[in-house]
Design an enzyme around this catalytic site. Structure first.
Site, PDB file in Angstrom:
ATOM      1  CG  ASP A 157      -7.651  -1.362  14.046  1.00 52.53           C
ATOM      2  OD1 ASP A 157      -8.675  -0.316  13.629  1.00 52.53           O
ATOM      3  OD2 ASP A 157      -8.025  -2.476  14.449  1.00 52.53           O
ATOM      4  CD  GLU A 161     -15.327   4.301   6.145  1.00 50.94           C
ATOM      5  OE1 GLU A 161     -15.977   5.232   6.514  1.00 50.94           O
ATOM      6  OE2 GLU A 161     -14.808   3.802   5.235  1.00 50.94           O
ATOM      7  N   GLY A 170      -9.335  15.034   5.723  1.00 53.46           N
ATOM      8  CA  GLY A 170      -9.711  13.623   6.539  1.00 53.46           C
ATOM      9  C   GLY A 170      -9.173  12.372   5.805  1.00 53.46           C
ATOM     10  CD  GLU A 201       8.516   9.456  -2.330  1.00 53.40           C
ATOM     11  OE1 GLU A 201       7.693   8.479  -2.296  1.00 53.40           O
ATOM     12  OE2 GLU A 201       9.556   9.425  -3.130  1.00 53.40           O
ATOM     13  N   GLY A 254     -10.764  -3.020  12.785  1.00 60.73           N
ATOM     14  CA  GLY A 254     -11.466  -2.391  11.417  1.00 60.73           C
ATOM     15  C   GLY A 254     -11.737  -1.032  11.648  1.00 60.73           C
ATOM     16  CG  ASP A 273      17.419   8.835 -10.955  1.00 56.06           C
ATOM     17  OD1 ASP A 273      16.492   8.984 -10.910  1.00 56.06           O
ATOM     18  OD2 ASP A 273      17.917   7.844 -11.965  1.00 56.06           O
ATOM     19  CG  ASN A 297     -11.499  -0.272  16.571  1.00 54.49           C
ATOM     20  OD1 ASN A 297     -10.752  -0.403  15.566  1.00 54.49           O
ATOM     21  ND2 ASN A 297     -12.125   0.813  16.996  1.00 54.49           N
ATOM     22  CG  HIS A 318      14.202   6.848 -15.296  1.00 58.01           C
ATOM     23  ND1 HIS A 318      15.370   7.369 -15.680  1.00 58.01           N
ATOM     24  CD2 HIS A 318      14.651   6.916 -13.802  1.00 58.01           C
ATOM     25  CE1 HIS A 318      16.110   8.033 -14.783  1.00 58.01           C
ATOM     26  NE2 HIS A 318      15.687   7.748 -13.672  1.00 58.01           N
ATOM     27  CG  HIS A 319      11.244   8.111 -12.177  1.00 58.36           C
ATOM     28  ND1 HIS A 319      11.091   6.730 -11.915  1.00 58.36           N
ATOM     29  CD2 HIS A 319      12.118   8.565 -11.291  1.00 58.36           C
ATOM     30  CE1 HIS A 319      11.937   6.579 -10.930  1.00 58.36           C
ATOM     31  NE2 HIS A 319      12.656   7.420 -10.556  1.00 58.36           N
TER      32      HIS A 319
HETATM   33  N1  TPP Z   1      -9.060   6.257   2.566  1.00 61.18           N
HETATM   34  C1  TPP Z   1      -8.466   7.577   2.985  1.00 61.18           C
HETATM   35  C2  TPP Z   1      -6.971   7.818   2.509  1.00 61.18           C
HETATM   36  N2  TPP Z   1      -8.923   8.323   3.766  1.00 61.18           N
HETATM   37  C3  TPP Z   1     -10.380   8.196   4.206  1.00 61.18           C
HETATM   38  N3  TPP Z   1     -10.995   9.066   4.916  1.00 61.18           N
HETATM   39  C4  TPP Z   1     -11.125   6.783   3.971  1.00 61.18           C
HETATM   40  C5  TPP Z   1     -10.348   5.909   3.019  1.00 61.18           C
HETATM   41  C6  TPP Z   1     -12.288   6.459   4.493  1.00 61.18           C
HETATM   42  N4  TPP Z   1     -12.324   6.366   5.995  1.00 61.18           N
HETATM   43  C7  TPP Z   1     -12.644   7.404   6.675  1.00 61.18           C
HETATM   44  S1  TPP Z   1     -12.657   6.757   8.110  1.00 61.18           S
HETATM   45  C8  TPP Z   1     -11.998   5.298   8.001  1.00 61.18           C
HETATM   46  C9  TPP Z   1     -11.995   5.044   6.520  1.00 61.18           C
HETATM   47  C10 TPP Z   1     -11.396   3.751   5.902  1.00 61.18           C
HETATM   48  C11 TPP Z   1     -11.867   4.237   8.847  1.00 61.18           C
HETATM   49  C12 TPP Z   1     -11.018   4.609  10.152  1.00 61.18           C
HETATM   50  O1  TPP Z   1     -10.766   3.434  10.938  1.00 61.18           O
HETATM   51  P1  TPP Z   1      -9.584   3.391  11.967  1.00 61.18           P
HETATM   52  O2  TPP Z   1      -8.659   4.181  11.802  1.00 61.18           O
HETATM   53  O3  TPP Z   1      -9.639   1.922  12.434  1.00 61.18           O
HETATM   54  O4  TPP Z   1     -10.568   3.928  13.170  1.00 61.18           O
HETATM   55  P2  TPP Z   1     -11.646   3.724  14.175  1.00 61.18           P
HETATM   56  O5  TPP Z   1     -12.801   4.517  13.709  1.00 61.18           O
HETATM   57  O6  TPP Z   1     -11.994   2.054  14.186  1.00 61.18           O
HETATM   58  O7  TPP Z   1     -11.114   4.093  15.584  1.00 61.18           O
END
Ligand code: TPP
Length: 552
Positions: free
Chosen positions: A434, A467, A407, A51, A463, A28, A461, A114-115
Site C-alpha cells: 500500500d 521498514e 529500489g 513525468e 503502512g 509549452d 497492511n 518560466h520553468h
Molecule cells: N522512498 C522511495 C522513493 N523509495 C524507497 N525505497 C523508500 C522511500 C524507502 N522504502 C523502502 S521500502 C518502503 C520504503 C518507504 C516501504 C514499502 O512499503 P509498502 O509498499 O507498503 O510495502 P510492504 O512492505 O508493506 O508490503
C-alpha cells in the site's frame, strides 16, 4: 537527398529501434512538436499523470520491448522524471529521455524564462542528467541528425538511458532524412575473446563451478543464447535477486535462487563451497549477497559485467555479455553435472501455508506460487512483495521484474502498465504494498485509457511493513494514511466492465478471488488483500533484518 524535420527524423529513428509508443507529459516547450508525434503513424502518444510515472512506464516498456522513450518539458518535467531515469541507468534499461527546450535564440540571449531560475542558465537539468545517462545530445541546427543517431546507438549498445534536448526551433528545422539503418552491432573485441578463453581455462580446472546469473542477461536480451550455452556446457546456474528470471527456471541445470543463509540448504552448500563462482552479468551488490554475507571469497570468484571484469581480484574493463556468450559457445567444454548431486532437485524455498483465521502474507505467497502460469510477466514491488516472492521457482517463460538495485518504491505500478502496453496480450501480474501504491497509483488511469488488463494484488497492511521489519516496528513514520482502495478506480473513471475490484480479508476469500480471475482475460483485476501491519513471512523478516544498516 530527401529532407525531413528534426522531429520526424527522431520519430523515424525511434520507430526503427523498436519504440512504437512514447510516454510523457506535454508542456509549452514540447507542445508544438507533440503535434508531429500525434500525427505520426509510427508512434503512439501515451500521456501519463506525471513525468516520474512516465519514466517508470518507459522503463517497463523497455524491459519488455528492448527500448522505451519519454518526452518531457523543460526543467520542471525532466527533473520530475530523473529518479525514474536514474533507476533505468542503475539497472541497465535503455530509455530515450527527450526533453523539449526553449528555442536556441532564447537560450543564446539568456532570456529570463518560466520553468527556469531566471538566471539565464539553461543547462542545470542537462548537468543533472549527465550523472544518470550514458550520453547526452543537445540538438542544434547543424548536428541534429548525427547527434540523434549517436545517442540512440549508444542507448541500444550500452543498454542505458540517454538524454536528448530538443529546442523548439530545432524540432521543425529541415535536415537530410536517414540514408541507412543505424549500425547497432557491438564489436567483438580481443579483450572479450581473451576473457572467454580465461574463463574456460578456469572452468576446466574447477571441480564445483557455478554461475550466478545476473540482470545483464535480461537487459542485454541474451536469455535464449545464455540458456543454449548452459544446455551446451551443463554448468549449474543459480540466479541472484538482481537477475531473477535470467534463465528459464525449469531448465535442468538451474539449481535455485541464491541468497546467503537462506533457501534450499543443498543449493547454498553447493554455491558456498564452490571452487569457481562466476557472477555472470551482474555485481556482488548487497541485495545479491545478503548484505555481503556470502561464504565464497575473492579467491574463487570471477565477476563479469559490462562495467568491469574481475578474476580473483585481478580487475580489468567490462565485457559485452552477448559477445561473451558467443565466444564461449566456440569452446569444447562440458561439466559433469551429475557430480553435483543436484540432479532432479527442485530447489524451491518452502512457502509455508497456514490456516490462520485472518489473511496473512504466508498464505498469499503460497497461493501466488500456484496462481502463476507459464509466460506470465510478474512485477514485484520493493517491500514484502519483492523479497517474499523472489524465491519461488518460476514456471517456464515467466519474466520476473523488480527493481532490486535502485529500489524506488512506486516504480512497479507504472512499469507493469508500460510493459503491458508493449505486450498487450501477455498476462501481467503486479504485487505491490500500500505504501508503494500510494506513490504512483494515479497511473491506474492508463488501464481505462488504453484498455489494459493487468492483475494487481495490493497488500493493504497499514503502512511500510518491510521498514517495520528493518527498524521502527511501531514507529509513526512507518504508518500511512488509511485509504479506501476500492473506491479509487471509480474515482478515476474506471468502469466495472474494465476492471473488477475485490477485497479479501481471509484465506478462503483470497482463494475464491484467485480462482475466479485466473482465466478471466476480459478485464483488469484489482485485488486488495487486507493483512496486519506486522505480518511478514519468516523469510522476509530474515532478509529485512540482514538489510538493517544500523550495524554496518
Ligand atoms: N522512498 C522511495 C522513493 N523509495 C524507497 N525505497 C523508500 C522511500 C524507502 N522504502 C523502502 S521500502 C518502503 C520504503 C518507504 C516501504 C514499502 O512499503 P509498502 O509498499 O507498503 O510495502 P510492504 O512492505 O508493506 O508490503
Amino acid at each position: 537527398m530527401k529532407k525531413v524535420t528534426v522531429i520526424d527524423y527522431l520519430i523515424e529513428r525511434l520507430h526503427e529501434i523498436g519504440v512504437d509508443d512514447i510516454f510523457g507529459v506535454p508542456g509549452d516547450y514540447n507542445l508544438s512538436f507533440l503535434d508531429d508525434v500525434e500525427k505520426s503513424s509510427s508512434v503512439n502518444w501515451i500521456g501519463d499523470c506525471n513525468e516520474l510515472n512516465a519514466a517508470y512506464a518507459a522503463d517497463g516498456y523497455a524491459r519488455k520491448k528492448g527500448v522505451g522513450a519519454l518526452i518531457t518539458t523543460f526543467d520542471v518535467g525532466e527533473l520530475s522524471a530523473i529518479n525514474g531515469i536514474a533507476g533505468s541507468y542503475a539497472e541497465h534499461i535503455p530509455v530515450i529521455a527527450i526533453t523539449g527546450a526553449p528555442t536556441t535564440k532564447v537560450q543564446e540571449n539568456k532570456k529570463l524564462m518560466h520553468h527556469t531560475d531566471a538566471t539565464g542558465n539553461f543547462k542545470r537539468s542537462y548537468r543533472a542528467y549527465k550523472q544518470f545517462t550514458e550520453t547526452q545530445a543537445l540538438l542544434g541546427f547543424e548536428n541534429a541528425g548525427a547527434e540523434i543517431d549517436r545517442a540512440l546507438t549508444t542507448a541500444i549498445i550500452k543498454r542505458r538511458p540517454v538524454y536528448i534536448s530538443l529546442p523548439l526551433d530545432v524540432a521543425h528545422s529541415m535536415i537530410d532524412a536517414p540514408s541507412a539503418p543505424l549500425n547497432l552491432t557491438v564489436q567483438n573485441t580481443d579483450h572479450n575473446k581473451r576473457v572467454a578463453q580465461r574463463l574456460v581455462d578456469e572452468l576446466k580446472k574447477a571441480k564445483r563451478p557455478v554461475i550466478l546469473a545476473g540482470n545483464e542477461i535480461m537487459t542485454f536480451r541474451a536469455k535464449a543464447e545464455f540458456e543454449n550455452l548452459i544446455n551446451q556446457t551443463h554448468i549449474p546456474v543459480a540466479t541472484m535477486l538482481l537477475g531473477k528470471s535470467s534463465i528459464n527456471e525449469e531448465n535442468p541445470y538451474f539449481i535455485g535462487t541464491y541468497y546467503p543463509n537462506y533457501g534450499d540448504k543443498r543449493v547454498l552448500n553447493y554455491v558456498d563451497q564452490s571452487d569457481l563462482v562466476i557472477v555472470f552479468g551482474s555485481k556482488l551488490i548487497d541485495v545479491n549477497t545478503g548484505s555481503f554475507t556470502q561464504c565464497f571469497t575473492q579467491k574463487e570468484t570471477v565477476v563479469l559485467n559490462c562495467d568491469n571484469t574481475d578474476f580473483f581480484g585481478e580487475k580489468s574493463r567490462g565485457v559485452n555479455i552477448n559477445n561473451l556468450i558467443k565466444n564461449l559457445e566456440n569452446f569444447d567444454y562440458q561439466f559433469d553435472f551429475e557430480s553435483t548431486g543436484l540432479n532432479n532437485v527442485t530447489p524451491d524455498v518452502k512457502y509455508e501455508d497456514n490456516d490462520d483465521q485472518e489473511l496473512n502474507l504466508s498464505q498469499y505467497m503460497y497461493a501466488f506460487k500456484n496462481f502463476m502460469k507459464p509466460d506470465d510477466t510478474i512485477y514485484t514491488e520493493t517491500g514484502t512483495s519483492q523479497y517474499g516472492l523472489s524465491f519461488m521457482n518460476l514456471k517456464k517463460g515467466v519474466d520476473f521484474e523488480a527493481q532490486p538495485l535502485w529500489g524506488s518504491i512506486g516504480y512497479t505500478l507504472p512499469a507493469v502498465l508500460g510493459s503491458q502496453i508493449a505486450d498487450p496480450e501477455g498476462r501481467h501480474i503486479l504485487s505491490i504494498g500500500d505504501g508503494s501504491a500510494q506513490m504512483t497509483i494515479q497511473e491506474l488511469s492508463l488501464i481505462q485509457r488504453h484498455h489494459l488488463k493487468p492483475i494487481i494484488f495490493l497488500v493493504d497492511n497499514d503502512g511500510y511493513t518491510i521498514e517495520r521489519v528493518i527498524h521502527g516496528a511501531h514507529a509513526k513514520y512507518n504508518d500511512i494514511a488509511v485509504w479506501d482502495y476500492t473506491k479509487i478506480p471509480a474515482a478515476m473513471g474506471i468502469t466495472e466492465d474494465t476492471m473488477d475490484v475485490s477485497v479479501a480479508t481471509n484465506k478462503q476469500e483470497m482463494l475464491a478471488i484467485m480462482d475466479k480471475i485466473a482465466d478471466d482475460r476480459s478485464k483488469a483485476h484489482f485485488v486488495i488483500l487486507k493483512t496486519k501491519a506486522l505480518d511478514a513471512p519468516e523469510l522476509v523478516k530474515k532478509i529485512g533484518k540482514s538489510m538493517s544498516l544500523i550495524d554496518k
